[in-house]
Design a protein around this motif. Structure first.
Motif: not given
Ligand code: SF4
Lengths: 343, 281
Positions: A108-115, A287-298
């Motif tokens: 979830y860090l992918q959705g929590m942090y900007p970097s 976080y989940f939504q932001r993660m989905r925006r960050q990556r569409q490969d898993t």
């Protein structure tokens, strides 16, 4: 532009961004020595690097930079209401660093942090002071202050760079009313293996089925190596916790997780384990939504999920089935009060 | 992937235009030169002009949001001539941009490994004289980078924005002639080209499993079945889930692009049928 495809990506920690105020700390000097070839960029405030807009988390994951900073406040977070707390009433956690060297697909860090860059806060003494205050002011004085120090990261995995686990173990030894949890997916036990054990520190290993570890927990140790580390820690006399969390609804999850438990207890004597915890995949909706925006490969972010309040998780029936399955199997080895379950 | 170049002055731009054989494109309101995927804007001097031209370039070029964006130009250096390693003609990739006027700093993301050494640059309002060299962070001095970077960062991720500076003086030269400027830039072009090539190899990560073809089909379904924005998003995610879980291509949904929908209910019913097909339960 000939576009020649040379391999042209920096490896991890090619650059150190160092806050001016962090320069003179011993941990800063140690890290500079450790990465003597890294290019150093002096900065005023870590946020100017860490919180830049439009950073690409997964692009950065392949070339993580290290940011050394001084944390100004919030050295202790109240964790009540989070996670399984094994009925510890004084449950706290802290953030000694942001981000993690590993790269789990479901993190979830992918959705929590900007970097994806790693921030290490070098002013450890301020954390110790806050913890001492927390111990003094804790609400239930019949229980210790229970503090997770590897909560949003994997501290032991980074021990060779910053020996924070070691520092906290030594700190805990001095504090009779403190109980520390260090959770990891690493096999880096030997980095602290020379220390005498203390019952004020629980070493907690997250165990995942090997197919899950291999496919989704990039960089983390294999199941076999995690179990080796668990075994060494037990032999040395440490209180050890095993965490089956997150349990993922991978195809044939029942047999996959069944095998994990069998393999685990073939290797590890359950009577030597302090306790276990279980949690089915769940995540804060934002976080989940932001993660989905960050990556569409898993595949882990795309599938059958439901929203319950502000949490995204599997549908209730499936969750229940997964939890009861693990609980039942673990019940063969552990007493009820040794099993912490997130429901 | 468009390569966008923001260059302050014509003498700086000329060698680049020659190297990449760019031609002026008169359809732009600013001096813009291009060939294939390379676009160069001559921005004018100063951070404001650089910002305006950069924003203009990114927004006017098709797929500008996918671009790699570079500022290339000459810069002064705070080190005194002969008193340190830096010499006229040295070139640097910028790792920190400080804006003298506001005291703010910006950091391009350095993911690509390039042949260039790195340096901080301070963007000043007026040319800095030798006597004031101590008033800024040691390193490069220019008049554009901070404006350029802030404009670019409004559109692009920080690892697709780069700034390359060639040392032209040690804050002592009153005025450089055009030929010298051109020669300095020309001397840096091999490194610059290699730097751009390196940036091109860095992908954004988390690559979408939906291909352009998938996106087109989803688009067709959206308009044919009159899907709401949220249904459209859901459909995209269902296709992603299908592809990621099965490892197969998107199933053939072309028959749904031929149906005729009269009511919202009919659209919903068709959507449910698609959902069944894409279900990976
Ligand atoms: S080990 Fe934990 S913190 Fe690190 S990437 Fe995996 S889930 Fe995230």
């Amino acid at each position: 532009m000939n576009g020649s495809e040379i391999s042209s990506r920096w490896g991890n920690f090619s650059h150190l961004y160092i806050e001016r105020g962090a320069i003179d700390y011993p941990f800063t000097r140690r890290i500079r020595d450790r990465f003597a070839k890294a290019r150093v960029v002096e900065i005023d405030d870590y946020k100017a690097v860490f919180a830049r807009p439009r950073q690409q988390f997964q692009a950065q994951k392949e070339s993580m930079k290290l940011i050394l900073a001084v944390k100004k406040d919030r050295f202790l977070y109240d964790g009540s209401g989070h996670s399984q707390d094994f009925s510890f009433e004084n449950f706290y956690y802290n953030t000694l660093m942001f981000n993690c060297v590993y790269n789990c697909d479901y993190c979830y860090l992918q959705g929590m942090y900007p970097s994806a860059n790693i921030v290490v806060f070098v002013n450890l003494e301020d954390y110790f002071t806050a913890t001492r205050d927390g111990i003094r002011d804790r609400s239930n004085r019949s229980q210790p202050l229970y503090q997770c120090i590897s909560y949003d990261t994997d501290l032991l995995a980074f021990e060779s760079v910053v020996p924070y686990c070691r520092a906290w173990i030594e700190f805990a030894r001095e504090e009779p009313d403190l109980l520390v949890e260090i959770r990891t997916k690493s096999a880096a036990y030997r980095a602290i293996g020379d220390l005498p054990p203390t019952d004020r520190v629980i070493l907690a290993w997250t165990l995942s089925p090997e197919p899950v570890a291999a496919r989704y927990e990039h960089g983390a140790a294999s199941l076999r190596r995690r179990l080796d580390a668990v075994q060494s820690a037990i032999e040395d006399g440490w209180p050890v916790r095993l965490c089956f969390d997150p349990v993922l609804a991978v195809p044939s999850w029942k047999s996959v997780y069944g095998e994990l438990l069998e393999e685990t207890f073939r290797r590890i004597d359950p009577t030597a384990v302090r306790d276990v915890s279980v949690g089915v995949f769940r995540m804060t909706k934002g976080y989940f939504q932001r993660m989905r925006r960050q990556r569409q490969d898993t595949p882990l972010l795309y599938g059958e999920y439901v929203q319950e309040g502000s949490t995204v998780t599997y549908p209730a029936g499936q969750r229940k089935e997964m939890t009861s399955f693990l609980r039942k199997r673990l019940g063969e080895h552990f007493k009820e009060d040794q099993i912490g379950v997130w429901t | 992937m468009p390569i966008l170049l923001a260059v302050a002055l014509h003498p700086e731009a000329r060698p680049v235009i020659e190297r990449f054989r760019l031609k002026q494109d008169a359809s732009f309101a600013l001096p813009v030169f291009r060939r294939d995927e390379v676009w160069l804007a001559v921005t004018g001097t100063g951070r404001m002009k650089s910002a305006i031209a950069t924003a203009y370039l990114v927004t006017q070029v098709e797929k500008g949001e996918n671009a790699i964006l570079f500022n290339l130009g000459i810069a002064g250096h705070t080190q005194k001539a002969g008193e340190g390693p830096v010499e006229v003609g040295d070139r640097f990739l910028v790792n920190k941009i400080s804006e003298q006027g506001t005291g703010r700093s910006f950091y391009p993301d350095l993911l690509a490994r390039t042949p260039l050494a790195e340096s901080a640059v301070t963007t000043v309002e007026r040319p800095l004289v030798r006597a004031d060299a101590d008033s800024v962070e040691p390193g490069l001095i220019d008049m554009e980078a901070a404006g350029f970077y802030q404009a670019g960062a409004a559109f692009l991720p920080p690892h697709r924005i780069g700034c390359v500076k060639v040392v032209s003086d040690h804050l002592e030269t009153p005025r450089l002639d055009k030929n010298t400027v051109g020669e300095l830039i020309a001397g840096a072009l091999d490194d610059f080209e290699e730097t751009i090539a390196a940036y091109r190899t860095v992908s954004d990560g988390g690559r979408d499993v939906l291909t352009d073809a998938d996106v087109r089909i989803v688009e067709r379904l959206r308009s044919r079945l009159r899907l709401t924005a949220s249904r459209h998003r859901m459909l995209s995610d269902l296709v992603r889930a299908y592809k990621l879980h099965t490892g197969s291509d998107m199933p053939d949904l072309s028959k749904f692009t031929r149906v005729t929908i009269k009511t919202k209910q009919e659209g919903d019913a068709q959507f449910e049928r698609i959902r069944d097909i894409l279900s990976v339960g």
